[in-house]
Design an enzyme around this catalytic site. Structure first.
Site, PDB file in Angstrom:
ATOM      1  N   PHE A 116      50.698  27.042  -8.180  1.00  0.00           N
ATOM      2  CA  PHE A 116      51.002  27.805  -6.972  1.00  0.00           C
ATOM      3  C   PHE A 116      49.737  28.537  -6.531  1.00  0.00           C
ATOM      4  O   PHE A 116      49.227  29.383  -7.257  1.00  0.00           O
ATOM      5  CB  PHE A 116      52.120  28.801  -7.309  1.00  0.00           C
ATOM      6  CG  PHE A 116      52.700  29.519  -6.121  1.00  0.00           C
ATOM      7  CD1 PHE A 116      53.218  28.808  -5.054  1.00  0.00           C
ATOM      8  CD2 PHE A 116      52.750  30.905  -6.082  1.00  0.00           C
ATOM      9  CE1 PHE A 116      53.777  29.461  -3.962  1.00  0.00           C
ATOM     10  CE2 PHE A 116      53.310  31.568  -4.987  1.00  0.00           C
ATOM     11  CZ  PHE A 116      53.820  30.842  -3.933  1.00  0.00           C
TER      12      PHE A 116
ATOM     13  N   LEU B 265      48.308  31.109  -4.356  1.00  0.00           N
ATOM     14  CA  LEU B 265      48.586  32.245  -3.473  1.00  0.00           C
ATOM     15  C   LEU B 265      47.363  33.159  -3.417  1.00  0.00           C
ATOM     16  O   LEU B 265      46.803  33.418  -2.350  1.00  0.00           O
ATOM     17  CB  LEU B 265      49.813  33.012  -3.983  1.00  0.00           C
ATOM     18  CG  LEU B 265      50.214  34.270  -3.216  1.00  0.00           C
ATOM     19  CD1 LEU B 265      50.712  33.905  -1.819  1.00  0.00           C
ATOM     20  CD2 LEU B 265      51.321  35.041  -3.959  1.00  0.00           C
ATOM     21  N   THR B 266      46.929  33.618  -4.600  1.00  0.00           N
ATOM     22  CA  THR B 266      45.867  34.625  -4.686  1.00  0.00           C
ATOM     23  C   THR B 266      44.542  34.129  -4.109  1.00  0.00           C
ATOM     24  O   THR B 266      44.149  32.983  -4.287  1.00  0.00           O
ATOM     25  CB  THR B 266      45.680  35.024  -6.163  1.00  0.00           C
ATOM     26  OG1 THR B 266      46.914  35.526  -6.646  1.00  0.00           O
ATOM     27  CG2 THR B 266      44.605  36.077  -6.325  1.00  0.00           C
TER      28      THR B 266
ATOM     29  N   GLN C  71      46.108  47.856 -35.299  1.00  0.00           N
ATOM     30  CA  GLN C  71      45.934  49.101 -36.050  1.00  0.00           C
ATOM     31  C   GLN C  71      46.497  48.965 -37.468  1.00  0.00           C
ATOM     32  O   GLN C  71      45.883  49.418 -38.427  1.00  0.00           O
ATOM     33  CB  GLN C  71      46.626  50.248 -35.296  1.00  0.00           C
ATOM     34  CG  GLN C  71      46.205  51.629 -35.743  1.00  0.00           C
ATOM     35  CD  GLN C  71      44.734  51.911 -35.436  1.00  0.00           C
ATOM     36  OE1 GLN C  71      44.151  51.308 -34.530  1.00  0.00           O
ATOM     37  NE2 GLN C  71      44.120  52.801 -36.199  1.00  0.00           N
TER      38      GLN C  71
ATOM     39  N   GLU D 278      51.133  37.638 -11.709  1.00  0.00           N
ATOM     40  CA  GLU D 278      52.401  37.640 -10.964  1.00  0.00           C
ATOM     41  C   GLU D 278      52.846  39.058 -10.606  1.00  0.00           C
ATOM     42  O   GLU D 278      54.020  39.417 -10.714  1.00  0.00           O
ATOM     43  CB  GLU D 278      53.484  36.870 -11.735  1.00  0.00           C
ATOM     44  CG  GLU D 278      53.069  35.421 -11.929  1.00  0.00           C
ATOM     45  CD  GLU D 278      54.178  34.504 -12.391  1.00  0.00           C
ATOM     46  OE1 GLU D 278      55.329  34.714 -11.995  1.00  0.00           O
ATOM     47  OE2 GLU D 278      53.875  33.567 -13.130  1.00  0.00           O
TER      48      GLU D 278
END
Lengths: 379, 250
Positions: A121, A123-124, A335, A362
Site C-alpha cells: 500500500f 500512501l506515505t 534490563q 500505520e
C-alpha cells in the site's frame, strides 16, 4: 475469554510452524537484512497469506481474529516476517477486497491469497506521513487513462509486490479529503520504478521501499472504487490495519517476555535465580499484566470487526496500547538480561529494536490518540 | 484402500507433569492435550498413500473422553475423511481395556490397513499395535520407518538393533509408525475450516475391566547439582579420576 476450536487449531498450527520454520532463522534474517521469501512460500501453502478473505477469492474464509492470532504467533519469534505477512494482508489485499469491483477482486485476490505475488500500500510520501491528506503524487487524466507522477517512501513490501495500491491526488481543485484517488499499479507498469531500499533500526528482514512514479500511465480499470474516495479508503484501511499492528506488537512483547522469564529462572545472582529477587518479580509481573491487557484489547477490536460492529476507537486503542506496552516490555526484557541483553547472543535486543516501529507505522501513537479523542468526544 | 488411523490424545510433551492427589494418576486440570506425536506419522502416511493411489478413505479412530475431539479435529484438519470417537469417562484405562474396545469397533469396520504411532508418549506402553493385531488375527509390523504399498501386499522397513529389517505382509495389516517414516504436514487453514464439516461418529462400547492397576506414581529423583572440577588442562586428570571412581561412567 476462550478461543473457538478453529482459532485454537490455527494458533497451534502457526505455533508449530513458527517453531520449526521461523524461529531457527529469525536472528539471521535480522542480521543479514534478508527478506523471508522462503518462509512466505511455506506460509502460503498453509493458506496463511489469505486468512481473512472468502474462499471464493482463494482465501481461507477465516476472520480478523484468526488474522490477529496468526500475526501474534509469528511476531513472537520474528517481527520481520510478521510485518511482511501483516502488510500483505491488511494493506495489500484488504483494500482490494473492500473497495474493489468484482473484476479487480478476481484479478488480484486469488494471487495474493495463494502467495503467487505480494501486495503493498503506497500512501506515505516524504512530506505526507501523519498528514496523509497532504499527498503530492499526482494522477492526471490523459487520453482516457491516468498518468501518475510522484514518489512514495517507507512502503512495506513495496519492492517485493506485484500490485501496489497507490494513493494520488486526482483533483487538486477539490477539498483536501475529496481530492485523492486510489490506483492499482503493477510493478511491471512502465514509469514505475523502485527507489531506495531502506536500512532500518529494526524489522530488518522486512522490505521498506521507496517507489518512484514517472509518467506512469495506467488504464481506467486501475482506479480502485470511485474517483475522490482515496482519502476515505486510506483511513478505512488503516483503521483495520491497526488491529494487525496491535497483534504484531503483542507478539513482540510476548516473545521478549517469554525470553526474560526463562532467563530470570536460570540466571543466578546472590546465590539464587534472579526470578527469586523481588526487583525482577515486579518487572515480570508488570510485563505479564501489560501483555494480557494488550491481548484483550487486540482480540476485542478483532471481535468487533468480525461482528460488523464499530471498531475504530478500539483498533486505535489496541494499536496504541500494545505498541507502547511492547516498548516497555522489551525494555524490561533487556534490563532483566543485564549485559547479556545488550549483546546479540541473546534475542531480546532484536525485540527491542523491532518494537519501535509499532509506535510509528500505520499511524504514530500521537495519531492514535487523536483518533481515540475524536471518537470519544463524539460519543 | 480403506485406511484406519488409531490416534490418541496425550498431554503436551512440554507439560510439567504433576502427580494427582491420589498418588496414582497425573493431575489433568492444567494439562494441554495434543495429538500423540508418533500418531502424526501414521496420519501423514495414510494421507500419502491415499494421495498416491488417487482414491481411498482415511478414517481416524480415537478413544477417550470429550476432550479427545480436539485431537480428532486435528487429524481431520490434516486431511482424514471421517472419524469415529469411542467415548469413555476420563479414567485411566490399561492397554488391555483399550485394545479390546478398539478391536470391537474395528471388527465392525472395513479396512485394508491400520496405522498408528509405535507408542503413545504419555504412558509409553508400546502395546497397542501388537495387541489389536492379535485380537483381530492380522499381521502387525512395528516401528516402521519405510512403507511401500504393492498390489496385494506391503513391504515395510523396520528398525532393529544395529540395522534394518525388511518385512512383507498381506492385507489387512497393522503398521506402527516410527519417526523418520515421513514428515507430518501441518493442518492447512483450508483443512481446519473443512474439519468441522467432516462426520464424527460417536460410539460407546463396553469397556473391559483393567488387568493392570497402578499402585503408585513417583517423581524421578531430583538431579544432583553439578560440580566444577577446575579449569583448563590441569583439571583433566582430576575429572577423569572422578568420572571413573565417583560417577563410574568410564
Amino acid at each position: 475469554m476462550e478461543l473457538s476450536q478453529e482459532h485454537r487449531m490455527l494458533q497451534d498450527m502457526v505455533r508449530q510452524f513458527v517453531a520449526a520454520e521461523v524461529e531457527p532463522v529469525a536472528a539471521q534474517l535480522d542480521e543479514e537484512e534478508k527478506f523471508p521469501a522462503e518462509i512466505l512460500q511455506k506460509m502460503s501453502e498453509l493458506g496463511l497469506l489469505g486468512i481473512p478473505f472468502p474462499e471464493e477469492y482463494g482465501g481461507a474464509g477465516m476472520d480478523t481474529t484468526a488474522f490477529a492470532i496468526a500475526v501474534e504467533e509469528v511476531a513472537r519469534s520474528c517481527a520481520s516476517t510478521a510485518i511482511t505477512l501483516c502488510a500483505h494482508i491488511s494493506l495489500g489485499a484488504y483494500p482490494i477486497y473492500t473497495f474493489g469491483n468484482e473484476e479487480q477482486k478476481n484479478k488480484y485476490l486469488p494471487g495474493l491469497c495463494s502467495g503467487e505475488f505480494l501486495g503493498a500500500f503506497g500512501l506515505t510520501e516524504p512530506d505526507a506521513g501523519s498528514d496523509a491528506g497532504g499527498i503530492k503524487t499526482r494522477a492526471e487524466r490523459k487520453n482516457g487513462n491516468w498518468v501518475i507522477d510522484g514518489r512514495k517512501v517507507f512502503i512495506t513490501n513495496g519492492g517485493k509486490s506485484k500490485v501496489i495500491i497507490t494513493s494520488a491526488r486526482s483533483n487538486p481543485q477539490a477539498p483536501k479529503h475529496k481530492s485523492l484517488s486510489t490506483f492499482l499499479v503493477e510493478n511491471s507498469n512502465p514509469g514505475f520504478k523502485l527507489g531506495k531500499t531502506e536500512k532500518k533500526l529494526g524489522l530488518r528482514g522486512s522490505n521498506t521501499q521507496e517507489l518512484i512514479y514517472e509518467n506512469c500511465e495506467v488504464t481506467p480499470d486501475a482506479l480502485l472504487g470511485a474517483e475522490g474516495d482515496g482519502f476515505k479508503q486510506a483511513v478505512t484501511t488503516l483503521d483495520e490495519g491497526r488491529i494487525g499492528i496491535g497483534a504484531l506488537a503483542l507478539g513482540i512483547a510476548q516473545g521478549a517476555y517469554d525470553r526474560a522469564r526463562e532467563y530470570a529462572k536460570q540466571r543466578i545472582q546472590f546465590g539464587k535465580p534472579i526470578a527469586k529477587h523481588q526487583a525482577i518479580q515486579f518487572k515480570l509481573a508488570d510485563m505479564a499484566t501489560e501483555i494480557e491487557a494488550a491481548r484483550l484489547l487486540v482480540y476485542q477490536a478483532a471481535w468487533l470487526k468480525d461482528h460488523q460492529k464499530p471498531f475504530i476507537k478500539q483498533s486505535a486503542m489496541c494499536k496504541l496500547y500494545a505498541s507502547e506496552a511492547a516498548m516497555r516490555v522489551t525494555n524490561a526484557a533487556i534490563q532483566i538480561h543485564g549485559g547479556y541483553g545488550f549483546i546479540k547472543d541473546y534475542p531480546v535486543e532484536r525485540y527491542y529494536r523491532d518494537a519501535k516501529l509499532m509506535t510509528i507505522g500505520e499511524g504514530t501513537s500521537e495519531i492514535q490518540r487523536l483518533v481515540i479523542a475524536r471518537q470519544i468526544l463524539q460519543e | 484402500m480403506k485406511i484406519v488411523v488409531c490416534a490418541k490424545q496425550v498431554p503436551d510433551t512440554e507439560t510439567k507433569v504433576r502427580i494427582g492427589s491420589d498418588g496414582k494418576t497425573i493431575e489433568t486440570s492444567d494439562v494441554n492435550y495434543i495429538l500423540n506425536p508418533y500418531d502424526e506419522y501414521a496420519v501423514e502416511e495414510a494421507l500419502q498413500i491415499k494421495e498416491k493411489q488417487g482414491s481411498g478413505e482415511v478414517t481416524v479412530l480415537s478413544l477417550g473422553p470429550e476432550r479427545v475431539t480436539s485431537a480428532i479435529r486435528t487429524v481431520l484438519a490434516m486431511g482424514a475423511d471421517n472419524a469415529i470417537h469411542i467415548k469413555t469417562n476420563d479414567t485411566y484405562l490399561d492397554s488391555y481395556a483399550v485394545s479390546t474396545a478398539l478391536s470391537e469397533v474395528l471388527r465392525e469396520m472395513e479396512y485394508d490397513l491400520i496405522l498408528m504411532g509405535k507408542q503413545a508418549v504419555d504412558d509409553d506402553n508400546v502395546q497397542m499395535g501388537p495387541r489389536i493385531a492379535a485380537l483381530l488375527a492380522i499381521p502387525c509390523v512395528s516401528v516402521v520407518t519405510r512403507l511401500e504399498i504393492n498390489d496385494g501386499h506391503l513391504v515395510a522397513e523396520r528398525e532393529v538393533e544395529g540395522g534394518v529389517e525388511i518385512v512383507e505382509a498381506s492385507f489387512p495389516a497393522i503398521i506402527t509408525c516410527q519417526k523418520g517414516l515421513n514428515e507430518p504436514r501441518y493442518a492447512s487453514l483450508k483443512g481446519i475450516m473443512m474439519a468441522k464439516k467432516k462426520p464424527v461418529e460417536q460410539k460407546t462400547v463396553e469397556i473391559a475391566g483393567a488387568k493392570l492397576s497402578t499402585l503408585k506414581m513417583e517423581y524421578p529423583p531430583a538431579r544432583k547439582e553439578g560440580k566444577i572440577v577446575g579449569e583448563g588442562a590441569e583439571a583433566v586428570p582430576e575429572l577423569v579420576k572422578l568420572l571413573h571412581e565417583e560417577a563410574k561412567v568410564i
